[in-house]
Every structure is written in structure tokens, then in C-alpha cells.
Design an enzyme around this catalytic site. Sequence first.
Site, PDB file in Angstrom:
ATOM      1  N   ASP A 193       8.922   0.548  -2.777  1.00  0.00           N
ATOM      2  CA  ASP A 193       8.176   0.571  -4.042  1.00  0.00           C
ATOM      3  C   ASP A 193       9.022   0.697  -5.310  1.00  0.00           C
ATOM      4  O   ASP A 193       9.945   1.508  -5.371  1.00  0.00           O
ATOM      5  CB  ASP A 193       7.228   1.785  -4.091  1.00  0.00           C
ATOM      6  CG  ASP A 193       6.462   2.005  -2.817  1.00  0.00           C
ATOM      7  OD1 ASP A 193       6.522   1.152  -1.934  1.00  0.00           O
ATOM      8  OD2 ASP A 193       5.811   3.053  -2.717  1.00  0.00           O
ATOM      9  N   LEU A 230      17.482  -0.303   2.890  1.00  0.00           N
ATOM     10  CA  LEU A 230      16.106  -0.752   2.636  1.00  0.00           C
ATOM     11  C   LEU A 230      15.624  -0.273   1.267  1.00  0.00           C
ATOM     12  O   LEU A 230      15.887   0.859   0.893  1.00  0.00           O
ATOM     13  CB  LEU A 230      15.181  -0.189   3.721  1.00  0.00           C
ATOM     14  CG  LEU A 230      13.667  -0.364   3.553  1.00  0.00           C
ATOM     15  CD1 LEU A 230      12.987  -0.576   4.911  1.00  0.00           C
ATOM     16  CD2 LEU A 230      13.011   0.814   2.830  1.00  0.00           C
ATOM     17  N   ASP A 274       2.331   9.661  -4.738  1.00  0.00           N
ATOM     18  CA  ASP A 274       2.506   8.556  -5.686  1.00  0.00           C
ATOM     19  C   ASP A 274       1.809   8.783  -7.033  1.00  0.00           C
ATOM     20  O   ASP A 274       0.997   7.963  -7.470  1.00  0.00           O
ATOM     21  CB  ASP A 274       2.024   7.212  -5.077  1.00  0.00           C
ATOM     22  CG  ASP A 274       2.521   6.988  -3.662  1.00  0.00           C
ATOM     23  OD1 ASP A 274       3.587   7.525  -3.324  1.00  0.00           O
ATOM     24  OD2 ASP A 274       1.842   6.281  -2.874  1.00  0.00           O
ATOM     25  N   TYR A 301       9.591  10.569  -2.433  1.00  0.00           N
ATOM     26  CA  TYR A 301       8.644   9.460  -2.365  1.00  0.00           C
ATOM     27  C   TYR A 301       8.268   8.958  -3.764  1.00  0.00           C
ATOM     28  O   TYR A 301       8.738   9.465  -4.775  1.00  0.00           O
ATOM     29  CB  TYR A 301       7.408   9.893  -1.567  1.00  0.00           C
ATOM     30  CG  TYR A 301       7.575   9.732  -0.068  1.00  0.00           C
ATOM     31  CD1 TYR A 301       8.818   9.453   0.496  1.00  0.00           C
ATOM     32  CD2 TYR A 301       6.481   9.844   0.783  1.00  0.00           C
ATOM     33  CE1 TYR A 301       8.959   9.289   1.862  1.00  0.00           C
ATOM     34  CE2 TYR A 301       6.607   9.683   2.160  1.00  0.00           C
ATOM     35  CZ  TYR A 301       7.852   9.405   2.702  1.00  0.00           C
ATOM     36  OH  TYR A 301       7.970   9.240   4.043  1.00  0.00           O
ATOM     37  N   GLU A 339      -2.625   4.035  -1.481  1.00  0.00           N
ATOM     38  CA  GLU A 339      -1.290   4.376  -1.973  1.00  0.00           C
ATOM     39  C   GLU A 339      -1.082   3.804  -3.371  1.00  0.00           C
ATOM     40  O   GLU A 339      -1.733   2.850  -3.781  1.00  0.00           O
ATOM     41  CB  GLU A 339      -0.228   3.812  -1.013  1.00  0.00           C
ATOM     42  CG  GLU A 339      -0.295   4.460   0.369  1.00  0.00           C
ATOM     43  CD  GLU A 339       0.890   4.112   1.267  1.00  0.00           C
ATOM     44  OE1 GLU A 339       1.447   5.018   1.890  1.00  0.00           O
ATOM     45  OE2 GLU A 339       1.245   2.921   1.336  1.00  0.00           O
TER      46      GLU A 339
HETATM   47  C1  FRU Z   1       4.161   2.845  -0.246  1.00  0.00           C
HETATM   48  C2  FRU Z   1       4.684   4.199   0.211  1.00  0.00           C
HETATM   49  C3  FRU Z   1       4.242   5.301  -0.721  1.00  0.00           C
HETATM   50  C4  FRU Z   1       5.289   6.350  -0.487  1.00  0.00           C
HETATM   51  C5  FRU Z   1       6.527   5.525  -0.309  1.00  0.00           C
HETATM   52  C6  FRU Z   1       7.528   6.063   0.642  1.00  0.00           C
HETATM   53  O1  FRU Z   1       4.932   1.794   0.213  1.00  0.00           O
HETATM   54  O2  FRU Z   1       4.307   4.456   1.534  1.00  0.00           O
HETATM   55  O3  FRU Z   1       2.928   5.747  -0.494  1.00  0.00           O
HETATM   56  O4  FRU Z   1       5.391   7.215  -1.559  1.00  0.00           O
HETATM   57  O5  FRU Z   1       6.096   4.261   0.134  1.00  0.00           O
HETATM   58  O6  FRU Z   1       8.660   5.273   0.673  1.00  0.00           O
END
Ligand code: FRU
Length: 486
Positions: free
Chosen positions: A41, A38, A161, A100, A219
Site C-alpha cells: 500500500d 516486497l 489503516d 502497517y 481495509e
Molecule cells: C492492505 C493491508 C492493510 C495493512 C497493510 C499491511 O493491503 O493489508 O490493511 O495495513 O496491508 O501491509
Amino acid sequence: MDFTKVKENEEKSILEKKEIVEKDFWRQKYHIQGIVGLINDPNGFSQFKGKYHMFYQWNPLGTNHKNKTWAHSVSSDLLHWERMKTALRPDTWYSKDGVYSGSAIVDDEKLYLFYTGNVKDPEGNRESYQCLAVSNDGENFERWEPSIVNQPDGYTRHIRDPKIWKKDGKFYAVIGIQSENLEGKAVLYSSENIKDWKFEGEIAGANHGKIKDFGFMWECPDYFQLKDEKTGEIRDLFVFSPQGLEPEGDLYNNKYQTGYLFGKLDYEKTEFEILSDFVEIDRGHDFYAPQSMEDDKGRRIIVGWMGIPEEEDFPTVKNEWIHCLTLPRELKVIDGKLYQVPIKEMESIRGEKIEFSGKVAGEVKIGTGATYELKAKFSDFNSDFGLKLRTGKNSETVLKFDYNDKKFALDRTKGEQPDKRLRKVYLGNISELELTVFVDNSSVEVFINSGQEVFSSRIFPEKDADRISVFADKDVNVKIEKWEWK
Ligand code: FRU
């Protein structure tokens, strides 16, 4: 999972699954996608030593949202991407449950990544660390111990993020966060030396200006400036992905949204003064968590994840992969309005061309194709009209202007994609409609009237569903150019 074994597990997973992934006819031709597993972002989108770098959230082990690493690809033209070795893995104590999202900045001839390390114990208690990694060669990253540990007072552990930039010799980062009363917000941090960060304050969120109640978490915030090409004014934009908005007619019909606000970032007051409504940046089914960067040609380019959190019911899962990123697009402000324009490089992959022009009433086949660019100009209409793409026995994607409602709709009812509801946007009284459409093996991206509106949606047509036709209830004048992709 044993976080010391992530590299081994990744290599094993790729070996086991790559073959089945590669056989899938839904694999994309010009979109960034994971080698297996998968992706979500885009991260660390940047240009370093003459190359574009794209990192992206990647679970190499499965098609669920676990084991997040930073996959890495580089390109000279934003279309042909070479996969590099994985940049960051969840193999440190401060990122053991996921590396992340985050961003990148080039400073002093080094490439810095600023990201969130996620740690979760079995009871679900979360720790969030904002961390840096630095590279001299754009390939190997030295990881530093966390710069920001957990959250400032008044917030929950949902802080992640970071999007970094530099202004007047100082570094800044905007970070998505949740307040203790469970509202989505964005906070600003600053740093003199990129390692030590200071909390400046909350710049946006619920109860700021026009924004009242607006979701439980924000996010992937992004902040940048663009010069209005008409008036010459500098406009500040704040892009973010709020979670928890309820659908309102044609708006907010995806599980989670992404949109932007025009405003003015006041560094003294630590406030993003909001000067517009929230506008969804993309009207399609699959767009989230975009990230932008300014390249050496002065273009502000944005790429989104062509997916939505908690939407994993895709038919590619049986073939061991899911999701891709969007094609890169250039952002422009013209007379106070945001436009998204296909990048010029798209022209370099144009192959064989077909053309069609004339008056259409009923339906006319104009060609076939599964991976192509199509431009259509419609005029002199007084009824519904549009295009049908990727048509086969059981599949079809319809792009349609509804003459009475004055709305444009993307209809992906037929095919194996989940969420078969239409997505629509109001265009008003128009006398011409211009569409630029990019069709890849399992996606469609539609740019309306020079990029005033964009729709990005995944589609999963049956194999060989490749018919292209134009239709109108009554007469419409149409001119079409279509280029098969090289
Ligand atoms: C957005 C998110 C971010 C996080 C990441 C984790 O899609 O949830 O906030 O850093 O994906 O994969």
C-alpha cells in the site's frame, strides 16, 4: 525476528539483493517500486515544504508480506522519485510485527504520520495500535506511544489503516475494522490535539443504507470531498478495499476489490449516508488500497498499490522484488460521475513522437516500445478492434473493444503474469473510443474516454517484446499518437 535488529537486517538485505534486482528488465521506469523485497500500500501520501512525499509498505527482507516498514520517497513532479531513508521500522514494542498502513497530515509546519502498529504473538493473537510519528524536516520522525489501543466494543482486533483529515480545527480519522460478527466496517475517530483520540462511531459497513453483506474486512478507507466541475455541488466520496466479495459477471474478479461510494458524511449522526452503488475504481488485474491527497494546486491525486493481497506468484520474485505503485492520477467529479485523469506532469516525460492515422482493417504495425504513452482515437467502427502492445514471440497485451458485447477488455493471456483471465467493462453504445495508455516495463494503465474507466495491470512480457499494432475485424478509423518516454 529480533525487532532491535531490523535496521541492520534491512541494510544487509539491500546489499545482498540490490544487484540482482537492478538487472531485471521488468524494473519500472516511472513507477514507485521497492529497492529490493516486497512493497504494497501507498501510505502517508502528502506534500510538505514544497515536495510530494510518498511512503509505502515495504518488506526489505523478502518478497512475502512480513517485516513491514514505511519506505519513503520524495518528488517535485510525482514522476521522478528520490528514495529517502526508511521512515518507520518495526522496532518498537507496539509495531514489532509490522508498521502497517496509514496516512499523513501537515499541521503547524510539521508532518504527522498516523499508522497502525501491528503485534502478533506466536498463537496468532493480534494487537492493533494506532500511532503517530511527527517530523519537522520531512525526513526524521519522532514516534509517539500509541494513541488508540486495540478496538472499541463490538469489534475484533482487525482495526487498521487510519486516514486522517482536519475540519474546522478538529482532526478526524476513518479506520477500517471488522465487527464481532465478522463484517467489514469503517469507524470514525476525532481528536482536538492529534494525540488523544475519541471513538465517534461506525460510519459505514455491512447493514448501512444500501450495503448489506459486503465482505469480512474493509481495509484502507479514504474519505474526501470533490466539487462537481459541472454543477458546482460538493460531493463526498468514500473509497475502501472490502475483502470477501464474490465475483459477479465482470465485477469483482480480483481476489480483493477497491471501490467507492458517493454519499454525505454526517458528523452529528456519525454516518456516511450512501447515495450511490459501490463502483470498482479500477477494472484491471492489479489495483488495491489506494490513497489520495489534495495538493497545493487543489488537485485530488490518488495512487494505488499495483498489486492484490495474497497474489505473490509473480515472476520477479526470482529476482528478489515484487510489486509497485500505480502512476498518480487526478480525481474529478463531472456531472455526478467520477473521472480519473492522468496528471498533467505525464506530458513532461514525453520524448520522441510517432503518429499514425487512417483506416484499418486487419492488423497494422505502428511502431515499437516498452516504456511510453500512447493515445488512440477510434471512430466509424462496426466490428471488434483495438491495440496489441508489448508483442513478442510469447507475449502480448491486447486492449480490445468487443463490438457486439459493447465491452472493453484487457487481455494479458500471453506472458509470464499469473491470472490470465480477461478483465472487462461494459461501455454501452459508443460511436468513438479514446484510449490513453501508459506502458512501463512491466505494467499497463489504460484510461478510457477521458478517464471514465481505468484498467491497471502488471504484465511480464519476454525481453524485447515491444511491437505495437492496431487491429480491426472490419474497417475502423484510427488516429494514434505515441511518445517514447524520456
Ligand atoms: C492492505 C493491508 C492493510 C495493512 C497493510 C499491511 O493491503 O493489508 O490493511 O495495513 O496491508 O501491509
